[in-house]
Structures are given as C-alpha cells and as structure tokens.
Design an enzyme around this catalytic site. Structure first.
Site: not given
Length: 802
Positions: A355, A493, A614-615
């Site tokens: 992050d 993921e 997922k992203q």
C-alpha cells in the site's frame, strides 16, 4: 458533514464498529478506536489501542498444520470511564432512554466529541458530554474529559475511571477461532498522588507496555478534591470518584494518559516514563491547546481543497486525517512500515503490504522526511530479504508480500473462506512484485526530493538488490530469445495458477515483467548517479560485476510479454485461453459479487478458470508509469505498439474486473482520467466512499483501508493534474473532470520549501514560498516556465473535452 466535521446523529449499535474506526484518533505512534468509554468488547463496541511496531506472535494448529501469526497487539484500554447515580447501575445505553445523541469528529482540531441525554427508570435525566484526543504534539499522551449535568435530580454521582488490561485480539470475526491473548497478566497500582498505573508485557516479543492515568475533578468549572476509592480486579485498576450534585450542576472528570513501551527511545523503564509524561504535561486545556496547534501546522502543509465543497470534500479531508494519524513526524524514529489497515483495527494483523505505493506520493511531496523513514523500514530488512532469496536459490533480495517486525514473510499459508467454512491453501506470498514496489517507491522518492544522499547511502542498495533478484529469477528461452519469469502472482489475487496445473503460480505476468524491465533500467541509472567510489563500494558489497550489469541490460530488453486479439496485453501467459465469465447471471444470483473467489470456491469452482479480476492488474501499469515511460519499456523490449493499444487494453480489463479490492477503483479512475473524465470522476467518488460507506460490508470496522484513502488524494494531486516530478522539473498537465470546478494544495518539491498549486478549468497558478530559493523549472503541458520563488505563475488553460 460540514467542511471540517464528520457527524453522526443517533446511537446505532449496528454501525458502532464502523464509527469506531472512522472516528479513531491517533498521532502516528498510536491510534485509539472511538469506542464508547463505558464499553468493553461485546459485539457492539470494540475498544482498541494499537502502537506502531508493538506486535506479538502466537501459534495455532489448523487441519493438522502448525500456523504462526504475528499480529499488532490490542493494548489495555485507557479510555475506560463510566458513571452511576446514587449507587445504581453503571451507564448502559441499552438499558436507558437515550436522546439527542451526537458523535462529532472535528478534523481540523483532531478532537472527538460525544453528547447525549439519558433518562433512567426513575425519570432522572442526565446530560453527558465527552471530548477525546490523542496528542499530535506529544506522542505518548492522550486525554479524555467527561461532563455530567444533573438535569432534574440531586444526589451523588460516582465516576469510575480505569485502565483495563483484560483485552484480547478479537476484532476480526474470521480470526476468532485462533489465539488472540497476547498480553501477560498486568501489574497495577495507585500512587499517593492518585495516579493509576498498569504495566503488562507481550507473551512472545516481550515488549513492555505501561499506562499511567491522572484524574482531575471539577464542579461547575472549579477544581474540587475528591477522595479516590481504589477498585482492583484481575488485569483492571480504577478509581471511584464521588461528588454530590444539585439539579443543574455539572461535574467534569478530566483524564490524562501517558502510554510508553519498551520500544520507545529516550526513556528508562516504561512505567516510570508513563508517569513522567503526565507529570510534565500540564492540565487538559494545556494538552488540548498544544495538540490543536500542531494539527494547524499539519493542515497548512497537507490540506487538499476542492470545489465543490460537500460530502466529497469532507471525505477527502477525512482521508488526509487518517493518513496523518497513521504516519506522522512521530513515526520517523519508530522503524515501522505502512500498515495496510492503518493502526485502526486488527484486519491483516497490522501487516505491511504494498500500500505504500499509494501512500508515499502524498508524503514525498509534503513530508519527505516521513517518506524517507518508511523507506528505511525496507532497507533495514534487506538481510531478511536476501535470506529469503537464497532460500529459493536466487541472488539479490526477495521482499515478503506481508511484512512485520523482522521482515520475514508473514503471509498466511492457509485462509478461511467464510462462505464455505473451509480452510484453503494461500499462495499470495508468490506476489514477488512487492520487491518491484519497494524499488519503485525508492526511485520515486529520489525523483521528488533529489535526495542524492539517501540514494547513495540506502536507496541504491535496495534498487540494485531487487534488480539482482529479478534478473536472476528470469529464465532464458533460446527458442524465442526471450526471458520468462515463472511461478508468480500479479496484483490480481483471483489467479494463482492455471487451470489443471498442480503447481501454484503464473508465468509472465505482464505487470511483473514490465515493472521488472523498468526497475532494471533504474538500477543502471542509479549506478550512473553515484560517485565512482560509492559505485565500486556497492558493487563490491553486493558482489556485482560487469557480467551482472550486462545481464541486467539483456533481461531488460528480452522479457516476454504476451498479447492477444487486437493488441491487448495479456495479464499472463495463458490468460487468453480462460473462459469468459457469466457476469450477468452471477449478479442476478448473488447481487454483490466483489468476492467472486469465495462465491466460486463455495460452489466447488475457481476464479482461476475465468477471465475475471479481483482488482486492477495490467491496468496498474498505466497508473504507475507515464505513457512515455511505458512506451519506453515496450520499445526497449522490442514490442510494437500503437497509440490505441493502451485504451483498447484498458477497455478490455474494465469489463472483466469485479473490484474486490478497495484499491481497484482508484486505479480505474486514474487510467480513465485522460480519456473518459465522467467515468473517471464516478470511480473517484466510488473510491472516496469505500470506507465511509463501508462498501465491502463490515470490513472498515476492522480497520480503514489506508491505500485506498491515500489513492483518492493522489488522484486529485497527480491523476487529474498530470503532476510529475522528473528531469529536475515540476510537470503539470491538468485535465479536470467537469464536476471538479477547482482544487488547491501545497507541495514541497526538492529544495523548494513550499509550492502552492491552484487549478480550475481555465487557469493554473503556481505560487512560490516567497523565501530565498532557487528558481524552479516548471513544465505546463508543452510549455516551459521558470518560477521565481518570490512570485507566482498564472497560466491560462485551454479547455479540453473528453
């Protein structure tokens, strides 16, 4: 919401844990959740205090597997404070009639206020007001005061103020079947001066934690001496303070806290240090005044103003607020990283992921000394990263996907799917791209600050070691004259293996390979920047020779990228052979499908079979690298591309992403900022709402999503403004969404102490600090300017459409 206030009206037990996280208070050293002072963990409330770096390791057995988890530790509750009337029951809102309930977080001052009126079975009405703060001026101090007004009654009121060490880690539902008792039995005390003390220790890491509390009582604003009756229970110490009130009178109890640990610098024994902290702190008003002053300095540097004002503007300030509460100037000497969920709860056990890629741009341009400290957390863990690389037969440094105190891999090896109740293998540690993130962050810090000293002493060593690892990880295919990176996972993921393959991991993940090629190029740049002496020192230290540099150059030109129809960059080799997914059918059946991995696993299926994400994965490249940088990598790799390849690739993956991560919409907004401003603005607003609206259904109460919060700020400061720091100049290419009328912020760029940027659709103003400083080169769109720090530039902008 107002410009600086986050306000909740009415007590709502179902929303309490969300409010506790969003209204948490901290100072970069520790954070305390906004639980009601009279509460304990009971399914409605969850008191929690977390000090950066205070962690502990516990062991469990799951399905015959020995599982170790290092977790940030929930520390004794310093807020504990309640009252009762005339020997009756202690305050319990569920047993009383409650009205006029207001909880208000003042972002400008860093103060949480709680007000309400309660009426008991005898008709006695009591007006209660509370204020809390965690001092931004003094990193070991916190304070609370409580006023109790006898509205229509007379008699004794007893206030119990305590320190509660009877806490465990139980704030995340899916962890509750695992061990959560991290603290050894506490030692408690009450001094002759009325100061309460509690000292405990973590069971494995042996960190000592000490709390000291001083109480002061006032009636109608005048101090009074009140005998303190000691209360002792195992792990809990308190004082009962009783005063007699007449109708209309107000009693106030002020509570000042010192919190010290054995990790702190400049102290002796933590218990004595905690007592010393409150002895020299002054009274509540003094602590409050210094705290507010420090916040005013921070807001001057860090505020991001946007027009229109309203919910979005306040939410943005809330995000800045929580960044500064998690990481501040008090974090610099703590040797800690950036926890993905802040210090606001126990989700992800306080671990450090990637992050920082979203967080550090905010600090690079405002508080670079804090960014530098976060990068040093990684540098200090190079020995562990090198050992991890050697353990898999590779050179260089392999950083862990989840990092903690030591820098060893803290990722779970098994995880629970709450939909199926099954414990499953967890392969997320194969996200080797975390090392590329560390190198990327290091280089971007250097670009923004020009800190050659940091690069020479620390940063280059990190970048060179990461480059060494990825050059060694790449395997050569002579048939195609290409290098492959195999057995990894990308940011998405939902894919950790190809269908039918027993071994986990994917080959030639585009995100990993492109960033690896970029990093190898930056490693060679580092060697050019260093002095000859330092270059030789580092190459000797890292056992690098000319053949290694030649391999870096070769790998950076020959890494494989896979493509499919219409010039779409494939997420990984074999992606084009996956099945298309029935998006409409699953949305009809389940509604919220953001966690498709859990849904499909519960059905006996797997996301590995489908073209679902997922992203953002491939799309992350278009956020992290400028178009020029990305095209330079593709040219270096000798892959032909055309100007439409990026928008085609963006459109392809936009349609196949379910946003199971709060980071995803940040990235989608960024990559659309130049081509579809309306859609980019929509994603921006969605990302802003991630935590305040708890869009993932209960996750924010377990800890805020720090990367997503930082990402929304970065979208404004860099995404919509085109702000870049490269080639020794400040670059701006504004492209504001139609609904964003204007914005204003201050940054620090290299040796310029303050640069103020104001942008609307028609004009851009860049103002200097009015201090003596070098002239700043500025590039606005295609034009070059030079900013005299004693003045400002005003540049008309031609409106763009799109």
């Amino acid at each position: 919401m107002t410009r600086w206030l986050l306000r909740y009206d009415g007590f709502d037990p179902a929303q309490e844990q969300l409010r506790e996280a969003l209204c948490a208070l901290g100072n970069g050293r520790f954070v305390t959740r906004a639980a009601a002072p009279e509460s304990r963990a009971d399914g409605v409330h969850y008191p929690g205090t977390y000090v950066a770096g205070v962690v502990n390791r516990l062991v469990d057995e799951i399905d015959g597997h020995r599982i170790e988890n290092e977790s940030i530790v929930n520390l004794p509750d310093w807020q504990s404070l309640t009252f009762r009337l005339d020997g009756g029951d202690w305050l319990d809102l569920s047993a009383l009639t409650v009205c006029d309930y207001v909880q208000e977080l003042d972002l400008r001052r860093g103060v949480l206020t709680r007000r309400f009126v309660v009426e008991d079975g005898q008709g006695r009405r009591t007006k209660v007001g509370q204020r809390r703060l965690v001092s931004m001026a003094a990193p070991c101090l916190a304070a609370l005061d409580c006023t109790i007004e006898a509205v229509n009654w007379s008699g004794p009121v007893t206030v119990r103020s305590g320190l509660d060490g009877r806490v465990t880690n139980c704030g995340v539902a899916r962890y509750r079947g695992l061990s959560g008792r991290h603290l050894l039995p506490a030692e408690t005390g009450l001094g002759d001066d009325g100061v309460l003390t509690l000292v405990t220790e973590t069971s494995q890491s042996r960190m000592r934690i000490a709390l000291a509390a001083r109480q002061r009582v006032l009636v109608d604003g005048a101090p009074v001496d009140v005998p303190a009756a000691r209360v002792d229970e195992p792990g809990f110490v308190a004082v009962d303070l009783t005063v007699d009130l007449a109708a209309g009178q107000v009693a106030t109890v002020q509570k000042l806290i010192g919190l010290c640990t054995s990790r702190d610098r400049g102290i002796g024994e933590p218990g004595e240090a905690a007592v010393d902290e409150i002895a020299r702190a002054g009274d509540f008003d003094t602590v409050l005044a210094r705290h507010e002053l420090t916040w005013s300095y921070l807001w001057r540097r860090c505020d991001v103003q946007m027009d229109p004002q309203g919910r979005a503007s306040v939410t943005l300030r809330l995000h800045v607020f929580h960044l500064l509460q998690t990481i501040s100037h008090h974090s610099i000497d703590l040797d800690v990283g950036i926890p993905a969920r802040g210090l606001h709860g126990e989700a992800y056990r306080g671990h450090v992921f990637w992050d920082e890629m979203f967080v550090l741009p905010f600090y690079n341009l405002r508080l670079p000394e804090v960014a530098r400290a976060m990068l040093l957390y990684r540098w200090r863990r190079l020995p562990q990263a090198r050992a991890a690389a050697r353990a898999i037969g590779r050179r260089g440094a392999m950083f862990p996907w989840q990092s903690g105190a030591s820098g060893r891999e803290e990722s779970q090896t098994r995880h629970l799917n709450p939909k199926s109740g099954r414990w499953l293998p967890d392969n997320s540690a194969r996200q080797r791209h975390i090392g590329l993130a560390v190198a990327y962050n290091t280089w971007r810090y250097y670009e923004a600050t020009g800190d050659v000293g940091f690069l020479a002493q620390y940063g280059a060593e990190v970048i060179l070691d990461v480059a060494t690892f990825f050059a060694d990880l790449a395997t050569y295919d002579p048939a195609d004259d290409r290098y492959d990176i195999c057995g990894v996972m990308g940011p998405d993921e939902y894919h950790d293996a190809l269908p039918g393959r027993e071994e986990p991991g994917l080959d030639d993940n585009a995100y990993t390979n492109v960033l690896a090629a970029w990093t190898l190029g930056r490693a060679l740049d580092c060697l050019d920047i260093l002095t000859e002496q330092r270059r030789h020192e580092l190459m000797d230290l890292l056992d690098l020779g000319q053949l290694d540099l030649e391999r870096w150059g070769h790998v950076s030109r020959k890494l494989r990228l896979c493509w499919h129809g219409d010039g779409i960059l494939s997420q990984f080799r074999g992606y084009e052979d996956l099945e298309e997914f029935d998006w409409a059918g699953y949305r009809d059946r389940y509604g919220d499908i953001s966690r498709l991995d859990r849904i499909l696993e519960a059905e006996g299926d797997s996301t590995n079979r489908y073209k679902v994400s997922k992203q953002a994965d491939v799309l992350m490249l278009f956020q992290l690298l400028t178009a020029d940088e990305l095209y330079a990598v593709l040219d270096r790799l000798d892959y032909r591309h055309d100007p439409e390849s990026i928008p085609r690739t963006i459109g392809y993956y936009l349609d196949r992403t379910c946003h199971g991560s709060t980071l995803s919409k940040v990235v989608h907004s960024w990559v659309l900022a130049r081509s579809n401003r309306d859609k980019a603005w929509g994603y921006f607003l969605d990302a802003l709402d991630s935590d305040i609206a708890d869009v993932q259904g209960g996750t924010t109460g377990e800890g805020i999503h720090l990367g997503a919060m930082a990402g929304t700020i970065d979208l404004l400061q860099r995404g919509f403004t085109g702000l870049e720091t490269r080639k020794d100049a400040l670059w701006l290419d504004p492209y504001l969404p139609d609904l964003l009328a204007s914005m204003r912020f201050r940054i620090r760029y290299r040796h310029h102490p303050e640069v103020e940027v104001t942008i609307n659709h028609d004009r851009l103003t860049v103002g200097g600090s009015r201090q003596r400083a070098a002239v700043l080169p500025v590039r606005i769109r295609e034009a070059e300017y030079r900013l005299d720090p004693r003045g400002s530039l005003e540049i008309p902008l031609q409106r763009r459409h799109g």
